[in-house]
Design a protein around this motif. Structure first.
Motif, mmCIF file in Angstrom:
data_model
loop_
_atom_site.group_PDB
_atom_site.id
_atom_site.type_symbol
_atom_site.label_atom_id
_atom_site.label_comp_id
_atom_site.label_asym_id
_atom_site.label_seq_id
_atom_site.Cartn_x
_atom_site.Cartn_y
_atom_site.Cartn_z
ATOM 1 N N GLU A 1 0.831 -1.202 0.000
ATOM 2 C CA GLU A 1 0.000 0.000 0.000
ATOM 3 C C GLU A 1 0.870 1.258 0.000
ATOM 4 O O GLU A 1 0.484 2.276 -0.549
ATOM 5 N N ALA A 2 2.049 1.156 0.639
ATOM 6 C CA ALA A 2 2.939 2.312 0.631
ATOM 7 C C ALA A 2 3.533 2.498 -0.755
ATOM 8 O O ALA A 2 3.833 3.601 -1.181
ATOM 9 N N GLY A 3 3.732 1.384 -1.486
ATOM 10 C CA GLY A 3 4.290 1.480 -2.827
ATOM 11 C C GLY A 3 3.173 1.679 -3.815
ATOM 12 O O GLY A 3 2.647 2.772 -3.981
ATOM 13 N N MET A 4 2.747 0.599 -4.436
ATOM 14 C CA MET A 4 1.646 0.733 -5.377
ATOM 15 C C MET A 4 0.408 0.099 -4.755
ATOM 16 O O MET A 4 0.213 -1.105 -4.821
ATOM 17 N N GLY A 5 -0.415 0.894 -4.129
ATOM 18 C CA GLY A 5 -1.613 0.408 -3.448
ATOM 19 C C GLY A 5 -2.697 0.037 -4.432
ATOM 20 O O GLY A 5 -2.540 0.211 -5.642
ATOM 21 N N HIS A 6 -3.844 -0.466 -3.907
ATOM 22 C CA HIS A 6 -4.848 -1.005 -4.826
ATOM 23 C C HIS A 6 -5.462 0.060 -5.722
ATOM 24 O O HIS A 6 -5.753 -0.196 -6.884
ATOM 25 N N ILE A 7 -5.623 1.287 -5.198
ATOM 26 C CA ILE A 7 -6.228 2.329 -6.037
ATOM 27 C C ILE A 7 -5.240 2.750 -7.123
ATOM 28 O O ILE A 7 -5.582 2.854 -8.304
ATOM 29 N N GLU A 8 -4.001 2.919 -6.701
ATOM 30 C CA GLU A 8 -2.982 3.305 -7.674
ATOM 31 C C GLU A 8 -2.836 2.235 -8.768
ATOM 32 O O GLU A 8 -2.722 2.540 -9.945
ATOM 33 N N LEU A 9 -2.857 0.960 -8.337
ATOM 34 C CA LEU A 9 -2.758 -0.138 -9.297
ATOM 35 C C LEU A 9 -3.918 -0.108 -10.285
ATOM 36 O O LEU A 9 -3.753 -0.401 -11.463
ATOM 37 N N SER A 10 -5.110 0.249 -9.791
ATOM 38 C CA SER A 10 -6.282 0.255 -10.675
ATOM 39 C C SER A 10 -6.222 1.441 -11.636
ATOM 40 O O SER A 10 -6.840 1.419 -12.684
ATOM 41 N N ARG A 11 -5.455 2.489 -11.289
ATOM 42 C CA ARG A 11 -5.335 3.666 -12.161
ATOM 43 C C ARG A 11 -4.205 3.507 -13.185
ATOM 44 O O ARG A 11 -4.128 4.236 -14.149
ATOM 45 N N TRP A 12 -3.300 2.579 -12.892
ATOM 46 C CA TRP A 12 -2.067 2.494 -13.667
ATOM 47 C C TRP A 12 -2.249 1.977 -15.103
ATOM 48 O O TRP A 12 -1.701 2.560 -16.040
ATOM 49 N N PRO A 13 -3.052 0.908 -15.327
ATOM 50 C CA PRO A 13 -3.001 0.270 -16.647
ATOM 51 C C PRO A 13 -3.839 0.972 -17.717
ATOM 52 O O PRO A 13 -4.703 1.796 -17.422
ATOM 53 N N ASP A 14 -3.567 0.599 -18.974
ATOM 54 C CA ASP A 14 -4.452 0.977 -20.083
ATOM 55 C C ASP A 14 -5.577 -0.039 -20.187
ATOM 56 O O ASP A 14 -6.633 0.257 -20.722
ATOM 57 N N LEU A 15 -5.311 -1.235 -19.684
ATOM 58 C CA LEU A 15 -6.302 -2.302 -19.787
ATOM 59 C C LEU A 15 -6.055 -3.342 -18.694
ATOM 60 O O LEU A 15 -4.908 -3.623 -18.364
ATOM 61 N N ILE A 16 -7.150 -3.854 -18.134
ATOM 62 C CA ILE A 16 -7.030 -4.948 -17.160
ATOM 63 C C ILE A 16 -7.538 -6.209 -17.836
ATOM 64 O O ILE A 16 -8.628 -6.205 -18.421
ATOM 65 N N LEU A 17 -6.743 -7.267 -17.786
ATOM 66 C CA LEU A 17 -7.175 -8.548 -18.355
ATOM 67 C C LEU A 17 -7.198 -9.582 -17.229
ATOM 68 O O LEU A 17 -6.196 -9.764 -16.534
ATOM 69 N N LEU A 18 -8.340 -10.214 -17.055
ATOM 70 C CA LEU A 18 -8.440 -11.283 -16.063
ATOM 71 C C LEU A 18 -8.368 -12.617 -16.794
ATOM 72 O O LEU A 18 -9.271 -12.949 -17.572
ATOM 73 N N ALA A 19 -7.286 -13.344 -16.591
ATOM 74 C CA ALA A 19 -7.094 -14.595 -17.317
ATOM 75 C C ALA A 19 -6.242 -15.535 -16.466
ATOM 76 O O ALA A 19 -5.072 -15.229 -16.263
ATOM 77 N N PRO A 20 -6.763 -16.625 -16.008
ATOM 78 C CA PRO A 20 -8.134 -17.078 -16.203
ATOM 79 C C PRO A 20 -9.120 -16.360 -15.273
ATOM 80 O O PRO A 20 -8.799 -16.091 -14.121
ATOM 81 N N ALA A 21 -10.316 -16.081 -15.839
ATOM 82 C CA ALA A 21 -11.420 -15.593 -15.015
ATOM 83 C C ALA A 21 -12.252 -16.814 -14.651
ATOM 84 O O ALA A 21 -12.957 -17.379 -15.480
ATOM 85 N N THR A 22 -12.103 -17.255 -13.421
ATOM 86 C CA THR A 22 -12.763 -18.495 -12.990
ATOM 87 C C THR A 22 -14.227 -18.227 -12.640
ATOM 88 O O THR A 22 -14.650 -17.070 -12.517
ATOM 89 N N ALA A 23 -14.979 -19.302 -12.445
ATOM 90 C CA ALA A 23 -16.388 -19.168 -12.045
ATOM 91 C C ALA A 23 -16.469 -18.385 -10.736
ATOM 92 O O ALA A 23 -17.329 -17.517 -10.566
ATOM 93 N N ASN A 24 -15.565 -18.676 -9.832
ATOM 94 C CA ASN A 24 -15.553 -17.993 -8.533
ATOM 95 C C ASN A 24 -15.268 -16.504 -8.684
ATOM 96 O O ASN A 24 -15.930 -15.653 -8.094
ATOM 97 N N LEU A 25 -14.305 -16.176 -9.535
ATOM 98 C CA LEU A 25 -13.952 -14.769 -9.749
ATOM 99 C C LEU A 25 -15.135 -14.026 -10.379
ATOM 100 O O LEU A 25 -15.488 -12.917 -9.953
ATOM 101 N N LEU A 26 -15.771 -14.642 -11.369
ATOM 102 C CA LEU A 26 -16.937 -14.005 -12.006
ATOM 103 C C LEU A 26 -18.044 -13.786 -10.979
ATOM 104 O O LEU A 26 -18.686 -12.729 -10.957
ATOM 105 N N ALA A 27 -18.251 -14.761 -10.110
ATOM 106 C CA ALA A 27 -19.319 -14.648 -9.106
ATOM 107 C C ALA A 27 -19.020 -13.518 -8.128
ATOM 108 O O ALA A 27 -19.900 -12.725 -7.791
ATOM 109 N N ARG A 28 -17.768 -13.440 -7.718
ATOM 110 C CA ARG A 28 -17.416 -12.377 -6.760
ATOM 111 C C ARG A 28 -17.505 -10.998 -7.408
ATOM 112 O O ARG A 28 -17.961 -10.036 -6.799
ATOM 113 N N LEU A 29 -17.103 -10.901 -8.681
ATOM 114 C CA LEU A 29 -17.218 -9.611 -9.375
ATOM 115 C C LEU A 29 -18.688 -9.233 -9.553
ATOM 116 O O LEU A 29 -19.070 -8.079 -9.387
ATOM 117 N N ALA A 30 -19.518 -10.236 -9.886
ATOM 118 C CA ALA A 30 -20.947 -9.961 -10.112
ATOM 119 C C ALA A 30 -21.613 -9.507 -8.814
ATOM 120 O O ALA A 30 -22.583 -8.752 -8.838
#
Ligand code: C5P
Length: 408
Positions: free
Chosen positions: A71-100
């Motif tokens: 968090e002192a380095g690259m925290g979760h908000i900063e990480l979410s601001r950093w990329p041009d694109l986020i790719l979830l691979a593999p996106a498992t059934a569990n991950l999809l359920a938690r995102l939904a």
């Protein structure tokens, strides 16, 4: 030729056997020039070692949400601001359920929830799990709620579990090709073929071999603008005072120390310039006779010290009145009070076309801070940009300039 140069991809790896292919995915992305950061769920780490991804991406892998060091380095908000694109691979059934469900129960789901950038998902699971009504419902609600999200696959065929059907993760090569098509087709380069010159950072005015006059400027705003100009296609020359920042990829940086050196470098690069941004915090005065040896308090028995300083050249005003004046001359105004009246007066006094005014001295904004808010002042209108981190602010300012101002 690499096709993803300077593209920033955040790869989220969920807990499925297809995670072994994610290593190859990182390899292919890096080979295309992309900068890749990897985030893994606990399940993902059970299938493939973070160390493997660290070695392939060249960066530490992020795994923990509540990790004080991260968090002192690259925290979760900063990480979410950093990329041009986020790719979830593999996106498992569990991950999809938690995102939904909108869960933010670990780093990956949290940063996806916080992300403003495009999110792509490459589902991978057993064919029965994929076809299960609840998975299909989750998929449906994710698509409904996030129309800008994209699903890559899944493919059909033989599965690691021995079954055959839909649920195979798309091959890494196919994902990389899809990214090249999307990210490079999207590249908007309104500044292609145009030369842009910027100053950034403080200047240092020596007093003796070890001391100097300077200010708190970090150079972040000027560097962020230089990076955006480059991304929009410009040929960028950045004349930088002494700062700790890395030179943005593709930008030509010239390092200087004093205001007079900065002016000389600016004048040297002025020919054929389309726009000049004076983002440097130039020291107002310099000492003409710099002591050859370190000034010593004791030897000289000094009770007080008078320095006879001379004014530095005004780089912005010089460029604005120059024979080789660029089409657009843009200055900054950093003020602690009466920001807008001072900034309006500064625009006229210095002969600039535009002034980007920012309040300094406020908590977490201005000179040294990560965040900034800007009001653009032109002769016939003003436009405010909200407080945000300097990279996204530079993106907004440059988009506005290209769309609304540079065309006139
Ligand atoms: O220091 P001041 O408030 O006058 O700075 C306003 C603008 O003028 C900034 O864009 C700064 O980069 C520029 N400037 C300059 N040369 C100076 C002083 C300021 O280019 N000597």
């Amino acid at each position: 030729m690499v096709k993803l140069a300077r593209k920033k991809i955040l790869l989220g790896i969920g807990g499925g056997i297809a995670a072994y292919k994610s290593a190859m995915l990182v390899r292919l992305l890096v080979a295309q020039g992309a900068e890749v950061r990897v985030v893994m769920t606990k399940g993902g780490q059970a299938f493939i070692q973070p160390l493997t991804l660290q070695a392939l991406s060249g960066h530490p892998v992020h795994c923990e949400l509540l990790d004080p060091e991260a968090e002192a380095g690259m925290g979760h908000i900063e990480l979410s601001r950093w990329p041009d694109l986020i790719l979830l691979a593999p996106a498992t059934a569990n991950l999809l359920a938690r995102l939904a469900a909108g869960m933010a129960d670990e780093l990956l789901t949290t940063l996806v929830l916080a992300a403003k950038v495009p999110v792509w998902l490459a589902p991978a699971m057993n064919q029965q799990m994929w076809q299960a009504a609840v998975t299909q419902r989750n998929l449906h609600s994710l698509t409904q709620l996030n129309p800008h999200w994209q699903f890559l696959g899944p493919d059909s065929g033989s599965q690691a579990c021995g079954e055959v059907g839909p649920g195979r993760m798309l091959e890494p090569q196919a994902m990389v090709e899809a990214m090249i098509a999307a990210l490079t087709a999207e590249a908007w380069q309104p500044l292609a073929g145009k030369k842009i010159l910027l100053t950034a950072g403080p200047t240092q005015e020596p007093l003796d071999p070890v001391r100097f006059l300077s200010n708190h400027s970090s150079g972040k705003m000027g560097y962020a603008l230089a990076e955006q100009c480059q991304a929009l296609g410009a040929d960028v020359v950045l004349i930088s005072g002494p700062v700790e920042l890395a030179c943005p990829a593709g930008v030509q940086r010239i390092r200087v120390q004093t205001a007079r050196e900065m002016l000389a470098a600016v004048e040297q690069h002025l020919p054929q310039c389309f726009a000049f941004f004076a983002a440097a915090a130039v020291a107002d005065f310099y000492l003409p006779e710099v002591a050859k040896h370190k000034l010593k308090k004791a030897e000289q028995q000094l009770d007080s010290l008078t320095l006879n300083l001379l004014p530095n050249p005004d780089i912005l005003a010089t460029v604005a009145g120059h024979q080789q004046r660029p089409s657009w001359v843009i200055g900054f105004a950093a003020e602690t009070d009466n920001l807008l009246p001072h900034a309006r007066a500064k625009r006229v006094r210095k002969g600039a076309d535009l002034i980007l005014a920012n309040q300094v001295g406020m908590f977490d904004s201005g000179m040294k801070a990560e965040n900034n808010a800007i009001t653009l002042i032109a002769d016939d209108h003003e436009h405010s940009f909200a407080m945000q981190d300097k990279t996204s602010l530079a993106k907004e300012v440059m988009t506005y300039l290209c769309q609304q101002i540079f065309r006139n």
